[in-house]
Write an enzyme that holds these catalytic residues in place. Sequence first.
Site, PDB file in Angstrom:
ATOM      1  N   ASP A   1       0.842  -1.203   0.000  1.00  0.00           N
ATOM      2  CA  ASP A   1       0.000   0.000   0.000  1.00  0.00           C
ATOM      3  C   ASP A   1       0.873   1.247   0.000  1.00  0.00           C
ATOM      4  O   ASP A   1       0.377   2.374  -0.081  1.00  0.00           O
ATOM      5  CB  ASP A   1      -1.028  -0.025   1.138  1.00  0.00           C
ATOM      6  CG  ASP A   1      -0.396  -0.064   2.515  1.00  0.00           C
ATOM      7  OD1 ASP A   1       0.841  -0.189   2.609  1.00  0.00           O
ATOM      8  OD2 ASP A   1      -1.145   0.031   3.509  1.00  0.00           O
TER       9      ASP A   1
ATOM     10  N   GLU B   1       9.331  -4.350  10.343  1.00  0.00           N
ATOM     11  CA  GLU B   1       9.721  -3.036   9.812  1.00  0.00           C
ATOM     12  C   GLU B   1      10.260  -2.133  10.918  1.00  0.00           C
ATOM     13  O   GLU B   1       9.613  -1.944  11.958  1.00  0.00           O
ATOM     14  CB  GLU B   1       8.515  -2.364   9.122  1.00  0.00           C
ATOM     15  CG  GLU B   1       8.883  -0.980   8.574  1.00  0.00           C
ATOM     16  CD  GLU B   1       7.936  -0.445   7.519  1.00  0.00           C
ATOM     17  OE1 GLU B   1       6.985  -1.137   7.119  1.00  0.00           O
ATOM     18  OE2 GLU B   1       8.172   0.706   7.084  1.00  0.00           O
TER      19      GLU B   1
HETATM   20  O1  KIV Z   1       3.537  -1.137   1.667  1.00  0.00           O
HETATM   21  C1  KIV Z   1       4.723  -1.498   1.687  1.00  0.00           C
HETATM   22  O2  KIV Z   1       5.505  -1.220   0.761  1.00  0.00           O
HETATM   23  C2  KIV Z   1       5.196  -2.278   2.807  1.00  0.00           C
HETATM   24  C3  KIV Z   1       6.669  -2.503   2.923  1.00  0.00           C
HETATM   25  C4  KIV Z   1       7.325  -1.269   3.379  1.00  0.00           C
HETATM   26  C5  KIV Z   1       6.984  -3.663   3.753  1.00  0.00           C
HETATM   27  O3  KIV Z   1       4.413  -2.673   3.613  1.00  0.00           O
END
Ligand code: KIV
Length: 277
Positions: free
Chosen positions: A44, A182
């Site tokens: 997202d 993260e």
């Molecule tokens: O939305 C995204 O790109 C993510 C990554 C940062 C893991 O969730």
Amino acid sequence: MKNTVASLMKMKEKGEKISMLTCYDYSTARLMEDAGVNMLLVGDSLGNTMLGYPDTLAVTMDDMIHHGAAVVRGCKETFVVIDMPFMSYQASVYDAVVNAGRLIKETGGNAVKLEGGAAVKEQIRAITDAGIPVVAHIGMTPQSVNTFGGFKVQGKSEAQAAQILQDAYDVQEAGAFSVVLECVPTKLATLISERLTIPTIGIGAGEGCDGQVLVWQDMLGMFKDYVPKFVKHFANVGDTMVQAFKDYDEEVKAGIFPAEAHGFKIDDEIIEKLADK
Ligand code: KIV
């Protein structure tokens, strides 16, 4: 070789590192598949990188389906994970299963990802029971940016570290086959990776994770306004693109592009017959 839940779990067992990148479109998916990347995440984060929002909160199910289906069309072997957008799973287990089902049916993706630990255990269990593989996401979860008061490293205090470890146990127990960690300290992510049987995928979580994920525009130096500490530029594609756009602009204005070779031919006779029309 096709990447599957089983092959990714096997990679952890064998101590082989897993590569994952975000991806939001067909042609980039083709290139990443050619490169042999194991997993693509239709994150997202497309809210930031593709749509220009300040965070991911405004991203809709339709946005995810539109980009997710494009990425899936570019992949044969690569495992595609589609993010569940904000408020598509938080309100109820029913919402979570229906929306996870929609993401899989309407994109052809292989798994969904959702943010949260203990708080979304029931959702993970129900989606998994419906036959949809789930990637969990704990630590700094961007959909909770307003709770965290910014995109900050999580898990530095004893209480936070214990909570993140418990979240990791909870999502594994609920049925997630992998978990994104993260922005958590390297030693905490390493400990979690050692304790879990499912693969951990780190972003800003150090070298002890079972795999790594980066946002693709970040790793190619296409976003320079803000470069998080954990990003490495594997190429300066942003500079190359700006130079190419400049060259194009100059050549169009100078009448250099297009050259004769870029045009299509027609018989002179046809043109002559048009003279008096
Ligand atoms: O939305 C995204 O790109 C993510 C990554 C940062 C893991 O969730």
